[in-house]
Design a protein around this motif. Structure first.
Motif: not given
Length: 1843
Positions: A976-982
């Motif tokens: 979830x943290x990584x997808x927010x940046x993507x």
């Protein structure tokens, strides 16, 4: 009953008619008494008023019901009158084509003017032995009745055949004589019956002529007496003739001819042998051309003359006499052509050199001058002088004609006399049957002396006929005890008195002939003066003074007086006779040399031959010329007629009345006027009148009850049929005078049966109406129900449609509602899910926080609990250990104390057996309880372990799941943290991708357009290719189909051609077989005939000195069981043949020898042809043989597999036995403490040792035996060597010859001792092994019982096991004690000791025998070695040949086991007669043979034959086979009518034939043999020729068996198949005539269908019991069913009363029962059913519809097994039993004939019941081993020795 009851509306009557004599009409209204007319309607629809005779008031004749029309017997008609008789005859003749009809005792025969196929030998056989009323009317039935009455009543018989010219009298008489000749046979080789028949063509040639009414009219009367001996076989005959029509020789009317013999000679004049007669065409002679009709259509006079000459030859008239007769006949023709011319008014002259007179004189051997003078002159004598007077031309011509007639009459009498001489025999006559062929009543426009004599004779015959009919009626009434009242019948005695009484017509005629100047006019005046006023039967014509009228019984006849005196005197010029007597022609002189012994010039033969002869004594005072005319023609005719009547009155007469249907000789054309005239003249109507005057209709009580049961009520039916009939008749017919009750019959007045038939028809009509009403009601109701059902169905479908529409509307409404519901649900669910998602996010965050807090708390609490658990556990374990140590110590102390006490107790109780048993049982119980507890604990442990494992697995899985979930949650948080940046980068990329997507879509669209175009093009191309491919496939399929069809057609064509060729070959083969078997039968018949002649000759010469009678086979004085050897038979047979030949007629012997030679040659040629046909048949059946070989190979493979399987099974059994032994050993070891276990072990060890020792001993014995046999063969070979080299061996070896001889003798003694010991030991071993096997079986049973008991105890609860075990042990011990006490009471305690001792003894004996065997083996080796060193010459020099021959049969070598027999029987040569006597002649099938092996005599004979072949004794083989064949023939000749005997020897002969084939050594017959059977084949002789002889013998026995069965079945068939009502109540009984009531044979019992089936079952069971081959049984059954079908069909074709619809049903039911019998016996495929096909089709023909063209087509396609003649005959004979059935129309029968015109078939009407199918004997090998056959002591064959 009143006339009004019969003359009602729709009643049919007969009214007179000018054209048809009688015409049928129907009443249109009821007749009332007193009316003067009847209202009638003719058959053509015309209404007329028939006025009654005002004087008599007689009503017209009533017509019989249609059901009675066409009856066989006219007396069966209810109304007996002239129109009924005429109509019945017409219907039978025109519609049914039946020419014979009974009228009481008279047979009425109507001339059909057409050749009918009803006189063949098959018809004769069908009527032979039948009762007269059982078959359709026929001349053969009358002949059979006469023949049977002659044999039964011992009274002579007469058959009186009468009728006018052209009615067929001669033919009927000829057929009657043919019948007698056929059925009676003859007693010698003289062929009397053929001579009797041969007299017919002779008498027809010289006594028959063509008239306007008949082409072959008899112009004379004849009475033939056929003589019979005591066995009622023809021995001779005698003929008397009456009133030859001599005037026909010199005069014939138009369209008539002279006697046939003249035309036959003229037609044959061109032949070389008749050139001397100087004849030419018949038109060249006066005596043959006057009728201007010299030729008869369809008759070849040349062939007829050949037939006449053959008949002359057969009757013994040689060639010279025949040519002499022809010279006299030719001379008569030439004499008729002699022209006499006027010289002046008172004289005449014959021109010189008249070539006809010259030919006459040359032929008869007289001078031309004398004959020419006395033809024109006459010598007159007075008291004082003699002078010659010239004759005018007319008188000279009459004198010439008178001479011709006189010569012909003399010739006729000479021929008749010689015929009688040929027919007379020296054998004493026992009885005779006379056949009278007499002229009928004649009336023409001009009637002269001949008609007067003919009518006079008919008056006498009619009187005799009336008296006989009256007598029969009176006897019938007296026999039935009916009140007898005198019946008024016509008596023609006044007419006879008018003719023959004193001062009668004949007396006045003779008186006038004596007057010097007597004339016809003066004689007529005397008649007028004498009889005109005194006799009412004599009248004078109104317009003539030279004629008179006589009222005969038939009609009034006017006679012209002119010529009466001249014909009565019959004068001939005496000088002409003297000239003929002086002839050089010896035959002519013989004609005139003794005129008193010959017949009178009138042509009658009262003095020729036979038993009755008119002798006229000569007057010595007058010369011969005056004696010639001593009596007038009328006087002699009256005397001969009186003699004839005396003969007829002394016999039982039978009457045949021949009727001429028309004057134009048209086939089956009926002229009622002519028929009525003849019926009135022949006395048929007089018979009807006499019958009608009394009680013409007669019924038996059973027939009446069966016919009129429908008129009775249930309460009227009583058990007594007679009383029932009386009660019913009293109710139906009020007038008791209309009927009378006899003892066995009911007698009715005329018309009563018609009245009863009317009542019956009314009752049936009412019943039919009721049936129709019910059926119509049922049909209408059924139609209504169908309509109602249809309406209901329509309603149901309509309502269903409406309901479906409503349901559809409701479904649509509901669907709309559902759609709305789901649409709303989706909206609400979407809103709900949004809210739920938000709530879940919030709950997730909150719950995650709370879970983390709770997890920390749980973790701390868990660690604390672990610490507490470990501490508390350590404390508990410490306390437990301390407690456990204390408890164990206490238990040990207590148990030690208890154990000591228990030990003391056990030591005390251990001494008793019962305690030991209880202990054991208790231990067993404890062991079982512990075992059970152990099992339970094991089970619980297993369950606990499984539960623990499950819990551990569950825990592990849960832990793993929790660990995986935790890892997943951590990864999701990081993602979830990584997808927010993507997300930002993804949005940019999304925009870029949209642009690329739009460009890509454009390119895609372009590509899709191109792809669509390409796809359409490709699809088009593919469719075209598919079309081409489809067409190619279609063409390919068509070609394949055509090829397949062509191949199928070719295959079918080839198969059809092969089948046709095979069928043709089979047909030809069967024909050749049938021909060969018929020739064989003929050969056998000739042999039997020859044997009978030899016996007769031997018996006739037995008293002569020097006669030597030694032929044992044909002698009647010697014993039937005596046989000589072959050489003695040949020598003695030749001597007997020489003696017999001396007494036999040489010509007969030569004929027989010639016939036998021809038959032998024909037999050989047929045998060769049969072999050729069989070869062809074998080649045609090659494929079948290959298939059979394949099938046989498969069977052999199956047998080998089966053998292997048996071997494996044997090995398996041995293995099982070994396992059982091991198990017994194991159980014995485990149960060593149980009782009996030592016995088990000892028995098993002993059994094993015995079996091993037995195997070793067998091997050693076989080795020793083979060595002994080889040494014996070597010794035998050395002994039989005769070369000189034997005697030139080393001389030094001869020195020890004595020692070698002693050694050899010792060796023989040793061998003998060894064999004896071996046999003794073998017997001992066998006995011991059997006893041990029995004991082993007992042990096995005991073991099984113990195991079952143990299993049962294990299933019981613990408390019951102990009690059951104790009970079982007590029972076992009790049984053992009882058994021991029963066997030996004193040995009950020592039983086990005895058993052990027996085992020890057996072991010791075996060891002892083993030592003995080893010792003997060593001795045998030593002796064998010494024998091998011996020389053959030394032994031969010291041993005599006699001793060497006797050595092989020394008692040492004879004893052999049963398996070593070679299947041969040895007998001494002198015992051969005893063998044949005991085994063949005295063996009875019903006695000892029933219990024998099937075919045992054949096996015994073959085993004897094998021994004769084994010893190479050809004489013994020949004599044995010859004796066997002759003995079988002899026993069959003696008891050939016994079915069991014939069947028994047929089975044994076939078995003997099969044995000869099976053991012949031929590979074709050895394929099915075992190896042992192949070793038993014949080795020295080839018996193929004897096989053919025995095959011929089997054929003869088979034919005799068929004849025997036929004789048994023949009386049953007609009664069981046709007459008996198998289905009760179906057949109706019609009124029967007199013939049915006066059968010749009394009722001997009625046979039924069950009788036939029982007899067939008896035949079948007998043949099966005798071991007859199944294929042969099938052929016998096929022949049986053929006989049944043929006899039944033949009787059906000859019985009109059987051709009805109901009888067809009966026949089909009977046939179905026979088929069921075949099915039960498994014989459906034997071809018997096909033989019944003609009968089945005939029964179907009786039942099918017979009206339209479609019916005709169906009949033609259905009746393929029936011939056209049979189909037409059945249709013609079809007779309705009830009025509701219809007759077959003539047009329908003609349609059938037209459709069947193209059929190529035999015209024969009846089936040949004597036909026998050719029999074959398929090879049937026997599986019985010859060496195993045992000979019962009951056969008394103890002199036979098994080899």
């Amino acid at each position: 009953m009143a006339a009004s009851e019969l003359y009602t509306k729709r009643a049919r009557v007969w009214i007179p008619d000018a054209e048809e004599v009688w015409k049928s009409a129907e009443l249109t209204k009821d007749y009332k008494n007193g009316e003067a007319s009847l209202q009638l309607a003719l058959e053509d629809g015309t209404n007329i008023e028939h006025k009654l005779d005002p004087k008599t008031k007689n009503l017209p004749y009533l017509r019989n019901p249609d059901i009675l029309v066409g009856e066989n017997d006219l007396t069966a008609l209810s109304y007996l009158h002239e129109p009924a008789v005429l109509h019945n005859l017409k219907v039978r003749f025109m519609d049914s084509k039946l020419i014979y009809t009974y009228c009481g005792i008279v047979l009425v025969a109507i001339n059909p003017y057409e050749t009918l196929p009803i006189y063949g030998s098959d018809i004769i056989n069908a009527y032979s032995g039948q009762n007269m009323g059982d078959m359709d009317p026929h001349i053969f039935a009358v002949a059979e009745e006469a023949y049977k009455q002659m044999a039964r009543d011992e009274r002579n018989q007469s058959i009186i055949v009468s009728g006018e010219s052209g009615a067929g009298k001669t033919v009927s008489a000829k057929y009657a004589m043919r019948y007698f000749a056929t059925v009676s046979g003859t007693t010698s080789e003289a062929n009397v019956e053929q001579k009797v028949l041969a007299s017919n063509p002779i008498m027809e040639a010289i006594g028959n002529a063509k008239t306007t009414r008949n082409d072959n009219s008899s112009r004379f009367g004849k009475y033939i007496e056929i003589g019979f001996d005591t066995r009622y076989r023809i021995i001779g005959a005698n003929m008397r003739t009456y009133l030859l029509e001599k005037s026909r020789v010199v005069f014939q009317a138009d369209e008539e001819r002279n006697y046939h013999i003249f035309y036959q000679l003229c037609a044959s004049s061109h032949l070389p042998e008749y050139k001397a007669l100087k004849l030419s065409s018949a038109n060249d002679f006066l005596y043959t051309r006057q009728g201007r009709s010299p030729v008869i259509v369809g008759v070849d006079d040349t062939k007829e003359l050949s037939t006449t000459r053959n008949a002359f030859t057969l009757l013994g008239i040689n060639e010279s006499n025949q040519m002499g007769l022809f010279q006299v006949l030719a001379a008569i023709l030439h004499l008729g052509n002699v022209e006499i011319k006027d010289r002046d008014s008172d004289s005449s002259v014959i021109p010189p050199n008249n070539h006809h007179l010259t030919a006459f004189c040359e032929l008869v051997g007289v001078t031309y001058q004398d004959m020419s003078q006395w033809l024109c002159h006459r010598k007159l004598k007075t008291a004082t002088e003699t002078y010659i007077k010239t004759l005018p031309r007319l008188q000279a011509t009459n004198a010439r004609d008178a001479l011709s007639k006189h010569i012909y009459a003399k010739l006729f009498n000479w021929i008749v006399e010689h015929v009688n001489k040929a027919l007379i025999t020296n054998i004493k006559q026992h009885s005779f049957i006379g056949v009278l062929d007499i002229y009928g009543f004649e009336t023409f426009e001009i009637n002269s002396f001949e008609q007067f004599c003919i009518n006079y004779a008919n008056e006498k015959l009619q009187q005799q006929f009336n008296m006989h009919v009256f007598k029969l009626e009176q006897e019938e009434y007296m026999r039935e005890q009916i009140p007898w009242t005198l019946i008024d019948f016509y008596d023609n005695q006044p007419c006879i008195n008018l003719i023959e009484a004193k001062m009668g017509i004949l007396d006045l005629l003779d008186e006038e002939c004596k007057m010097p100047k007597g004339s016809d006019d003066s004689w007529a005046q005397k008649l007028y003066n004498t009889h005109l006023k005194t006799c009412s039967l004599f009248e004078k014509p109104r317009m003539s003074n030279r004629a008179f009228i006589i009222q005969h019984f038939a009609d009034k006849v006017e006679y012209q007086c002119e010529g009466f005196l001249e014909k009565n005197k019959d004068t001939v010029n005496g000088e002409q006779i003297n000239v003929l007597k002086a002839s050089k022609f010896h035959l002519l002189v013989e004609l005139f040399q003794d005129e008193e012994k010959a017949t009178s010039p009138t042509g009658q033969v009262p003095g020729t031959g036979g038993r009755t002869r008119l002798s006229i004594k000569p007057d010595k005072g007058r010369d011969k010329s005056s004696k010639e005319h001593k009596k007038t023609v009328g006087c002699q005719f009256r005397n001969s007629l009186q003699m004839l009547m005396g003969t007829l009155n002394a016999t039982t007469p039978h009457y045949v009345r021949c009727i001429k249907p028309n004057d134009f000789k048209l086939a089956f054309s009926f002229d009622p006027k002519r028929a009525v005239q003849q019926l009135r003249a022949c006395g048929v109507l007089e018979t009807i009148r006499i019958s009608a005057a009394g009680f013409p209709s007669r019924w038996t009580y059973q027939e009446f009850f069966s016919r009129y049961r429908v008129l009775m009520k249930q309460k009227d039916v009583l058990t007594d049929k007679k009383l029932t009939c009386k009660n019913v008749l009293e109710q139906l017919v009020q007038d008791q005078d209309k009927y009378q009750f006899g003892k066995t019959k009911i007698f009715f007045r005329a018309g009563q049966v018609a009245y009863l038939e009317k009542l019956r028809a009314e009752k049936l009509r009412v019943a039919c109406i009721r049936i129709q009403k019910t059926i119509r009601c049922w049909l209408v109701r059924k139609k209504y129900l169908r309509k109602r059902s249809a309406a209901i169905t329509i309603q149901r479908f309509t309502r269903g449609y409406q309901a479906r529409c409503l349901a559809k509307f409701m479904r649509r409404t509901q669907a709309a509602t559902v759609i709305q519901k789901y649409q709303r649900m989706c909206v609400e669910r979407k809103r709900y899910r949004q809210k739920q998602a938000a709530a879940l996010v919030m709950q997730t965050i909150l719950r995650a926080y709370m879970a983390r807090q709770k997890y920390q708390a749980l973790l701390r609490e868990s660690k604390m609990v672990i610490i507490q658990k470990r501490v508390r556990g350590w404390l508990a374990r410490c306390w437990y250990k301390r407690c456990l140590v204390s408890l164990v110590y206490l238990q040990c102390c207590f148990r030690r104390m208890k154990a000591r006490r228990e030990l003391k107790k056990l030591k005390i109780e251990a001494r008793s057996v019962e305690h030991f048993k209880k202990l054991n049982k208790g231990m067993e119980n404890k062991i079982m309880q512990l075992q059970r507890k152990l099992d339970e604990q094991t089970k619980e442990t297993r369950l606990v372990n499984e539960r623990l494992v499950g819990l551990e697995n569950t825990y592990t899985n849960e832990s793993e799941k929790m660990r995986v979930e935790l890892t997943r949650l951590r990864r999701a948080e990081e993602d979830a943290k990584n997808k927010g940046n993507q997300v930002t980068s993804l949005l940019e990329e999304l925009e870029k991708l949209r642009k690329e997507l739009s460009s890509t879509q454009k390119e895609k669209k372009t590509i899709e357009d191109w792809a669509q175009t390409y796809r359409s093009e490709m699809e088009k191309m593919v469719s075209e290719l598919k079309d081409q491919n489809g067409s190619l496939k279609k063409e390919k399929d068509d070609l394949n189909r055509m090829i397949l069809e062509q191949s199928q057609q070719m295959t079918e064509k080839m198969a059809r051609s092969i089948a046709e060729e095979t069928q043709q070959l089979e047909t030809n083969l069967n024909e050749e077989r049938s021909r060969y078997q018929n020739l064989l039968t003929e050969h056998l018949r000739l042999e039997e005939k020859y044997d009978d002649l030899k016996e007769e000759m031997v018996s006739s010469n037995v008293s002569k000195p020097g006669h030597r009678r030694t032929d044992s086979t044909h002698s009647s004085n010697e014993s039937e069981y005596t046989y000589n050897s072959e050489y003695a038979e040949l020598e003695d047979g030749s001597r007997a043949a020489e003696d017999v030949t001396r007494g036999i007629d040489t010509s007969l012997t030569l004929k027989l020898q010639k016939r036998l030679t021809e038959l032998e040659q024909e037999k050989q040629s047929l045998r060769n042809e049969l072999e050729n046909k069989e070869d062809q048949f074998q080649r045609a059946r090659a494929r079948d043989d290959v298939e059979f070989k394949k099938a046989r190979g498969a069977e052999l493979e199956y047998e080998s597999l089966k053998r292997q399987e048996l071997e494996s099974e044997n090995k398996k059994l041995k293995h099982d036995l070994a396992e059982i032994r091991q198990s017994l050993m194991g159980k014995a070891a485990t149960g060593a403490g149980t009782p009996g276990s030592p016995a088990y072990k000892v028995v098993l060890e002993q059994l094993n040792a015995s079996c091993e020792e037995l195997e070793v001993r067998k091997e050693e014995v076989l080795i020793l035996r083979s060595q002994l046999v080889s040494q014996k063969e070597a010794m035998h070979h050395k002994e039989t060597m005769t070369e000189p080299s034997v005697y030139v061996e080393d001389v030094s070896k001869l020195k020890d010859a004595g020692e070698l001889k002693q050694a050899y003798v010792g060796l023989k003694d040793t061998n003998r001792l060894l064999e004896h010991q071996l046999q003794t030991q073998r017997r001992g071993y066998d006995n011991e092994v059997e006893s041990l096997r029995g004991e082993l079986q007992n042990v096995k049973e005991e073991n099984n019982r113990q195991q079952q008991l143990l299993a049962q105890n294990l299933q019981l609860p613990p408390e019951a096991r102990i009690e059951a075990s104790l009970q079982h042990e007590i029972t076992r011990l009790t049984n053992e004690n009882l058994e021991l006490l029963a066997e030996d009471p004193t040995a009950s305690r020592e039983a086990r000791v005895i058993i052990l001792r027996r085992m020890v003894d057996l072991m010791e004996q075996l060891e002892k025998q083993d030592r003995t065997i080893r010792k003997l083996k060593k001795q045998l080796k030593v002796y064998s070695k010494r024998i091998g060193e011996m020389g053959a010459g030394q032994t031969e020099g010291q041993t005599s040949p006699g001793q060497m021959v006797d050595e092989p049969i020394h008692p040492v070598n004879i004893p052999r086991r049963e398996k070593d027999f070679q299947g041969m029987l040895e007998y001494k040569k002198e015992d051969e007669l005893k063998l044949v006597k005991n085994l063949i002649l005295e063996l009875k099938p019903r006695g000892v043979a029933v219990n024998l092996i099937p075919g045992l005599p054949a096996y015994i004979l073959f085993m004897c034959l094998r021994h004769a072949d084994y010893v190479n004794d050809d004489q013994k083989v020949r004599t044995l086979l010859t004796s066997t064949i002759n003995s079988i023939k002899k026993i069959l000749k003696k008891r050939g009518d016994d079915f069991e005997t014939v069947s028994f020897w047929l089975a044994n002969t076939c078995r003997f034939l099969h044995c000869l084939k099976q053991y012949s050594g031929d590979e074709a017959f050895m394929k099915h043999n075992t190896q042992r059977q192949n070793e038993h084949t014949l080795s020295n002789f080839d018996l193929a020729e004897y096989r053919q002889v025995i095959s011929d013998l089997a054929i003869q026995i088979y034919q005799q068996l068929i004849k025997c069965m036929e004789n048994i079945l023949q009386p049953m068939i007609v009664s069981g198949m046709l007459e008996h009502e198998t289905i009760q109540g179906v057949s109706g009984v019609k009124p029967t005539g007199l013939r049915k009531r006066t059968s010749s044979i009394a009722d001997e019992g009625t046979y039924t269908l069950d009788s036939i089936l029982r007899q067939l079952s008896a035949f079948h069971s007998t043949m099966c019991q005798h071991g007859t081959d199944p294929e042969l049984i099938k052929q016998v059954v096929k022949q049986q069913f053929y006989i049944i079908g043929a006899v039944t069909l033949n009787n059906l074709l000859l019985r009109k009363d059987m051709c009805s619809w109901s009888k067809g049903m009966q026949i089909r039911y009977n046939v179905s029962q026979q088929e069921e019998w075949l099915r039960d016996k498994g014989l459906m495929m034997c071809g018997a059913k096909e033989t019944l096909e003609p009968l089945i089709q005939a029964a179907q023909l009786l039942q099918v519809k017979k009206k339209t063209d479609e019916d005709a087509e169906a009949i033609c396609s259905m009746c393929l097994a029936l011939t056209t003649a049979q189909i037409v005959k059945v249709l013609n004979l079809y007779t309705p039993v009830n009025e509701f059935e219809e007759r077959v129309s003539v047009s329908f029968i003609r349609t059938i004939q037209t459709r069947l015109r193209d059929r190529c078939e035999s015209p024969q009407l009846l089936m040949d019941t004597k036909m026998i199918y050719p029999v074959t004997f398929p090879f049937s090998p026997s599986s019985l081993a010859l060496e195993t056959i045992q000979i019962p002591s009951s056969l008394n064959l103890g002199f036979l020795t098994r080899v």
